[in-house]
Scaffold this motif. Structure first.
Motif, PDB file in Angstrom:
ATOM      1  N   THR A   1       0.831  -1.210   0.000  1.00  0.00           N
ATOM      2  CA  THR A   1       0.000   0.000   0.000  1.00  0.00           C
ATOM      3  C   THR A   1       0.861   1.254   0.000  1.00  0.00           C
ATOM      4  OG1 THR A   1      -1.724  -1.184   1.204  1.00  0.00           O
ATOM      5  CG2 THR A   1      -1.821   1.202   1.229  1.00  0.00           C
ATOM      6  N   ALA A   2       1.892   1.265   0.848  1.00  0.00           N
ATOM      7  CA  ALA A   2       2.776   2.429   0.888  1.00  0.00           C
ATOM      8  C   ALA A   2       3.504   2.602  -0.431  1.00  0.00           C
ATOM      9  CB  ALA A   2       3.784   2.278   2.035  1.00  0.00           C
ATOM     10  N   GLY A   3       3.924   1.454  -1.019  1.00  0.00           N
ATOM     11  CA  GLY A   3       4.621   1.518  -2.306  1.00  0.00           C
ATOM     12  C   GLY A   3       3.720   2.029  -3.406  1.00  0.00           C
ATOM     13  N   ALA A   4       2.458   1.585  -3.384  1.00  0.00           N
ATOM     14  CA  ALA A   4       1.514   2.035  -4.401  1.00  0.00           C
ATOM     15  C   ALA A   4       1.291   3.539  -4.307  1.00  0.00           C
ATOM     16  CB  ALA A   4       0.188   1.288  -4.258  1.00  0.00           C
ATOM     17  N   TRP A   5       1.211   4.028  -3.093  1.00  0.00           N
ATOM     18  CA  TRP A   5       1.043   5.487  -2.907  1.00  0.00           C
ATOM     19  C   TRP A   5       2.251   6.228  -3.462  1.00  0.00           C
ATOM     20  CZ3 TRP A   5       4.112   8.917  -0.173  1.00  0.00           C
ATOM     21  CH2 TRP A   5       3.608  10.226  -0.056  1.00  0.00           C
ATOM     22  N   TYR A   6       3.462   5.720  -3.141  1.00  0.00           N
ATOM     23  CA  TYR A   6       4.693   6.381  -3.579  1.00  0.00           C
ATOM     24  C   TYR A   6       4.832   6.334  -5.101  1.00  0.00           C
ATOM     25  CZ  TYR A   6       9.682   6.941  -4.514  1.00  0.00           C
ATOM     26  OH  TYR A   6      10.887   7.336  -5.027  1.00  0.00           O
TER      27      TYR A   6
ATOM     28  N   THR B   1      -5.150   4.136 -25.139  1.00  0.00           N
ATOM     29  CA  THR B   1      -5.505   4.061 -23.723  1.00  0.00           C
ATOM     30  C   THR B   1      -4.468   3.220 -22.996  1.00  0.00           C
ATOM     31  OG1 THR B   1      -7.865   4.243 -24.190  1.00  0.00           O
ATOM     32  CG2 THR B   1      -7.246   3.330 -22.052  1.00  0.00           C
ATOM     33  N   ASP B   2      -4.014   3.727 -21.845  1.00  0.00           N
ATOM     34  CA  ASP B   2      -2.971   3.059 -21.075  1.00  0.00           C
ATOM     35  C   ASP B   2      -3.496   2.802 -19.658  1.00  0.00           C
ATOM     36  OD1 ASP B   2      -0.555   1.971 -20.476  1.00  0.00           O
ATOM     37  OD2 ASP B   2       0.562   3.850 -20.442  1.00  0.00           O
ATOM     38  N   GLN B   3      -3.703   1.520 -19.331  1.00  0.00           N
ATOM     39  CA  GLN B   3      -4.114   1.137 -17.977  1.00  0.00           C
ATOM     40  C   GLN B   3      -2.872   0.855 -17.154  1.00  0.00           C
ATOM     41  OE1 GLN B   3      -7.114   1.434 -17.036  1.00  0.00           O
ATOM     42  NE2 GLN B   3      -8.317   1.384 -18.931  1.00  0.00           N
ATOM     43  N   ILE B   4      -2.618   1.684 -16.140  1.00  0.00           N
ATOM     44  CA  ILE B   4      -1.382   1.626 -15.367  1.00  0.00           C
ATOM     45  C   ILE B   4      -1.653   1.047 -13.980  1.00  0.00           C
ATOM     46  CG2 ILE B   4       0.530   2.991 -14.428  1.00  0.00           C
ATOM     47  CD1 ILE B   4      -0.202   5.129 -16.560  1.00  0.00           C
ATOM     48  N   GLU B   5      -0.832   0.075 -13.592  1.00  0.00           N
ATOM     49  CA  GLU B   5      -0.871  -0.470 -12.224  1.00  0.00           C
ATOM     50  C   GLU B   5       0.355   0.056 -11.484  1.00  0.00           C
ATOM     51  OE1 GLU B   5      -2.212  -4.778 -11.829  1.00  0.00           O
ATOM     52  OE2 GLU B   5      -1.424  -4.713 -13.874  1.00  0.00           O
ATOM     53  N   HIS B   6       0.136   0.651 -10.309  1.00  0.00           N
ATOM     54  CA  HIS B   6       1.250   1.178  -9.528  1.00  0.00           C
ATOM     55  C   HIS B   6       2.022   0.039  -8.881  1.00  0.00           C
ATOM     56  CE1 HIS B   6      -1.609   4.855  -8.942  1.00  0.00           C
ATOM     57  NE2 HIS B   6      -1.206   4.719 -10.186  1.00  0.00           N
TER      58      HIS B   6
ATOM     59  N   VAL C   1       8.627  -3.305  -9.164  1.00  0.00           N
ATOM     60  CA  VAL C   1       8.756  -2.368 -10.276  1.00  0.00           C
ATOM     61  C   VAL C   1       8.035  -1.078  -9.921  1.00  0.00           C
ATOM     62  CG1 VAL C   1       8.963  -4.150 -12.058  1.00  0.00           C
ATOM     63  CG2 VAL C   1       6.701  -3.289 -11.429  1.00  0.00           C
ATOM     64  N   LEU C   2       8.356  -0.020 -10.637  1.00  0.00           N
ATOM     65  CA  LEU C   2       7.699   1.257 -10.406  1.00  0.00           C
ATOM     66  C   LEU C   2       6.236   1.204 -10.852  1.00  0.00           C
ATOM     67  CD1 LEU C   2       7.952   4.250  -9.568  1.00  0.00           C
ATOM     68  CD2 LEU C   2       8.636   4.739 -11.930  1.00  0.00           C
ATOM     69  N   ALA C   3       6.004   0.599 -12.007  1.00  0.00           N
ATOM     70  CA  ALA C   3       4.643   0.502 -12.531  1.00  0.00           C
ATOM     71  C   ALA C   3       4.628  -0.451 -13.711  1.00  0.00           C
ATOM     72  CB  ALA C   3       4.123   1.878 -12.967  1.00  0.00           C
ATOM     73  N   THR C   4       3.451  -0.952 -14.043  1.00  0.00           N
ATOM     74  CA  THR C   4       3.240  -1.683 -15.286  1.00  0.00           C
ATOM     75  C   THR C   4       2.079  -1.031 -16.018  1.00  0.00           C
ATOM     76  OG1 THR C   4       1.655  -3.260 -14.371  1.00  0.00           O
ATOM     77  CG2 THR C   4       3.982  -3.840 -14.223  1.00  0.00           C
ATOM     78  N   SER C   5       2.044  -1.220 -17.319  1.00  0.00           N
ATOM     79  CA  SER C   5       0.950  -0.638 -18.087  1.00  0.00           C
ATOM     80  C   SER C   5       0.531  -1.581 -19.202  1.00  0.00           C
ATOM     81  CB  SER C   5       1.356   0.716 -18.663  1.00  0.00           C
ATOM     82  OG  SER C   5       2.271   0.545 -19.727  1.00  0.00           O
ATOM     83  N   SER C   6      -0.741  -1.497 -19.557  1.00  0.00           N
ATOM     84  CA  SER C   6      -1.289  -2.232 -20.696  1.00  0.00           C
ATOM     85  C   SER C   6      -1.890  -1.195 -21.640  1.00  0.00           C
ATOM     86  CB  SER C   6      -2.355  -3.233 -20.233  1.00  0.00           C
ATOM     87  OG  SER C   6      -1.784  -4.227 -19.399  1.00  0.00           O
TER      88      SER C   6
ATOM     89  N   HIS D   1       2.382  -4.407 -23.387  1.00  0.00           N
ATOM     90  CA  HIS D   1       2.430  -4.586 -21.937  1.00  0.00           C
ATOM     91  C   HIS D   1       3.842  -4.212 -21.480  1.00  0.00           C
ATOM     92  CE1 HIS D   1      -1.408  -6.733 -22.223  1.00  0.00           C
ATOM     93  NE2 HIS D   1      -0.887  -7.331 -23.274  1.00  0.00           N
ATOM     94  N   THR D   2       3.938  -3.226 -20.614  1.00  0.00           N
ATOM     95  CA  THR D   2       5.231  -2.639 -20.276  1.00  0.00           C
ATOM     96  C   THR D   2       5.421  -2.572 -18.770  1.00  0.00           C
ATOM     97  OG1 THR D   2       5.139  -1.266 -22.270  1.00  0.00           O
ATOM     98  CG2 THR D   2       6.706  -0.609 -20.576  1.00  0.00           C
ATOM     99  N   SER D   3       6.653  -2.859 -18.332  1.00  0.00           N
ATOM    100  CA  SER D   3       7.026  -2.714 -16.921  1.00  0.00           C
ATOM    101  C   SER D   3       8.181  -1.730 -16.815  1.00  0.00           C
ATOM    102  CB  SER D   3       7.457  -4.064 -16.330  1.00  0.00           C
ATOM    103  OG  SER D   3       6.387  -4.981 -16.344  1.00  0.00           O
ATOM    104  N   LEU D   4       8.064  -0.798 -15.858  1.00  0.00           N
ATOM    105  CA  LEU D   4       9.103   0.203 -15.622  1.00  0.00           C
ATOM    106  C   LEU D   4       9.747  -0.062 -14.274  1.00  0.00           C
ATOM    107  CD1 LEU D   4      10.586   2.847 -16.317  1.00  0.00           C
ATOM    108  CD2 LEU D   4       8.663   4.088 -15.279  1.00  0.00           C
ATOM    109  N   GLY D   5      11.052  -0.387 -14.296  1.00  0.00           N
ATOM    110  CA  GLY D   5      11.768  -0.689 -13.065  1.00  0.00           C
ATOM    111  C   GLY D   5      12.166   0.563 -12.317  1.00  0.00           C
ATOM    112  N   PHE D   6      12.490   0.406 -11.026  1.00  0.00           N
ATOM    113  CA  PHE D   6      12.894   1.543 -10.202  1.00  0.00           C
ATOM    114  C   PHE D   6      14.202   2.159 -10.701  1.00  0.00           C
ATOM    115  CE2 PHE D   6       9.869  -0.335  -7.293  1.00  0.00           C
ATOM    116  CZ  PHE D   6       9.299   0.767  -6.678  1.00  0.00           C
ATOM    117  N   ALA D   7      15.054   1.331 -11.313  1.00  0.00           N
ATOM    118  CA  ALA D   7      16.332   1.844 -11.807  1.00  0.00           C
ATOM    119  C   ALA D   7      16.217   2.427 -13.211  1.00  0.00           C
ATOM    120  CB  ALA D   7      17.372   0.725 -11.809  1.00  0.00           C
TER     121      ALA D   7
END
Length: 502
Positions: free
Chosen positions: A20-25, A96-101, A117-122, A147-153
């Protein structure tokens, strides 16, 4: 037992708190990341179109944020994209981009991908009047999705999917595409990327009143590459490989079939100096058949060395600015257009060209060859360039300073020529085996005899060979040394003798 349950419960609560904290951040970081991604994309579009004209941009239309997810709407605009021959296109696409935190998006957890990961998107294409035909061809699903994933780095991993397409027009023209998967990984700045993809089949049939039906089929496509940006804009180092199991074309009134099997294209590019780039591309076709008859195999390599990158980019921009004049000249059948330039423009153009040539670039065509059942013919050519003292020199002097060395060699196999003569006779319906054998044997010998009599080649065993070496203002042609002027006169006399009498 109670202790174990307590430990597991505590662990579950801890995971929930972290998630939950990570999703907020990560949700708070999404707007800034999207804005940066849009800006980078637009910069890359601008660089990519430097030599082709037009513009492409992407804009973030809206962003609807929630605690664990966000929904982004984009608009992609292409304007005045030059396709050559004076044809330009423009269009707009909505996405349209559906993003998951992050750090643990549910779609990745379900797939047992547990690295944070920072986020994923479809991402999917929106259906509108422009894209409706493609949605229909894809069975009313999005013809392209990612389908894309963005890492913290900053690492980015994408899986791009082109949906299967099937469409038949009223006149009988049709498209049948199996779909394609392309996996891409790299950094979020586009400075490094790896990719690989595959597609099973593409079939296109063209039917028209002014030509017989033409069918083109591609099967077994595989591609991959590894590219890294250099300090020069739009200049990448690395490799790109394309493999195609088979290409088939059915053409003409007789619907004859050309088949190419085992097609390869291998491209390698790198900086070969602080500001120069070099590259090589190899082409191979393992098997060629025409109308059911074996032809042979072919290959070719083309290499470029020591190209000054800044000068090349400047000349590319100049070419783009005058692209309409080049296209008009081509339409009129002229080799090059006459371009009006003032003194400042002329000085800039000649300065960039001189900078390009000062690096002494080299061009080579290597092993352009055709191999049949009984022989192989081959052609090799290399040219070395240099910067002239002035571009205002007389043409003969300019040419001598511009091209410092030329090496060329053509080797025609008499048995290969015989194989091609046999193929031609069979395709023309000849059935007499003795006549075919005689025609095949005579074809290679005739070429050799004509080449020797004209002085344009020599015969070495089963090969008809012609060689050329130019350097320091002198030409060595088949072992005979002469000046450039004498060589030009020899060619002119030979071509004049080949012209039919009026």
């Amino acid at each position: 037992m109670k202790k174990s349950v307590s430990i597991l419960s505590g662990l579950a609560i801890a995971i929930a708190v972290v998630t939950t904290a990570g999703a907020w951040y990560t949700g708070k970081r999404v707007p800034a990341e999207l804005e940066a991604a849009v800006n980078r994309s637009n910069e890359q579009f601008k660089k990519a179109l430097v030599n082709s004209g037009g513009s492409m941009t992407i804009e973030l239309v809206s962003l609807d944020q929630h605690f664990f997810t966000s929904t982004a709407q984009y608009r992609f605009k292409a304007k005045d994209i030059n396709l050559g021959q004076g044809e330009v296109v423009g269009f707009e696409l909505g996405m349209t981009d559906q993003i998951e935190h992050g750090p643990f998006p549910w779609s990745r957890v379900k797939a047992l991908k547990l690295m944070p990961v920072l986020a994923t998107s479809s991402s999917t294409l929106n259906k509108d009047d422009f894209t409706a035909p493609w949605f229909d061809a894809a069975g009313d699903q999005s013809p392209i999705s990612a389908h894309t994933s963005l890492g913290f780095a900053g690492g980015v991993d994408s899986d791009v999917v082109l949906a299967p397409l099937k469409r038949t027009d009223a006149n009988g023209s049709s498209l049948d595409f199996s779909g394609m998967h392309l996996e891409v990984s790299g950094d979020n700045e586009g400075k490094a990327s790896k990719f690989h993809g595959s597609a099973d089949r593409l079939q296109v049939k063209l039917v028209g009143e002014d030509h017989p039906p033409a069918t083109f089929e591609l099967s077994g496509l595989k591609l991959g590459g590894n590219l890294a940006a250099t300090k020069h804009d739009a200049v990448y180092a690395g490799n790109v490989d394309v493999l195609l199991a088979e290409a088939k074309a059915t053409l003409g009134a007789k619907q004859q079939v050309l088949v190419l099997k085992g097609i390869e294209q291998n491209l390698l590019q790198a900086l070969d100096g602080p500001d120069t780039v070099g590259g090589r591309v190899d082409y191979r076709v393992a098997e060629i058949t025409w109308d059911g008859r074996a032809v042979g195999a072919a290959q070719m390599g083309v290499s470029l060395k020591s190209l000054d990158a800044p000068a090349l980019q400047a000349l590319g921009q100049w070419y783009q600015a005058h692209l309409p004049e080049f296209e008009a000249a081509q339409a009129a059948g002229q080799p090059v257009p006459h371009i009006e330039m003032d003194e400042a423009q002329k000085a800039k153009f000649q300065g960039d060209l001189q900078q390009l040539l000062a690096a002494r670039p080299k061009l080579a065509v290597e092993n352009l060859s055709l191999r049949t059942a009984n022989g192989e013919s081959r052609f090799d050519l290399s040219l070395d360039f240099a910067s002239p003292s002035s571009f205002d020199l007389p043409p003969d002097q300019l040419g001598k300073q511009l091209i410092t060395e030329v090496k060329g060699k053509l080797s025609l196999s008499k048995p290969m020529i015989g194989d091609l003569a046999t193929l031609q006779a069979l395709l023309e319906g000849e059935t007499d085996a003795q006549a075919i054998a005689a025609q095949s044997s005579q074809a290679g010998e005739m070429v050799g005899m004509m080449a020797v009599q004209s002085g344009m080649a020599t015969v070495q065993g089963n090969d008809v060979v012609s060689s050329l070496h130019y350097a320091d203002g002198m030409v060595d042609f088949n072992g005979k040394k002469m000046t450039v002027e004498e060589f030009a006169m020899l060619l002119a006399a030979h071509f004049a003798a080949m012209q039919p009498e009026g």
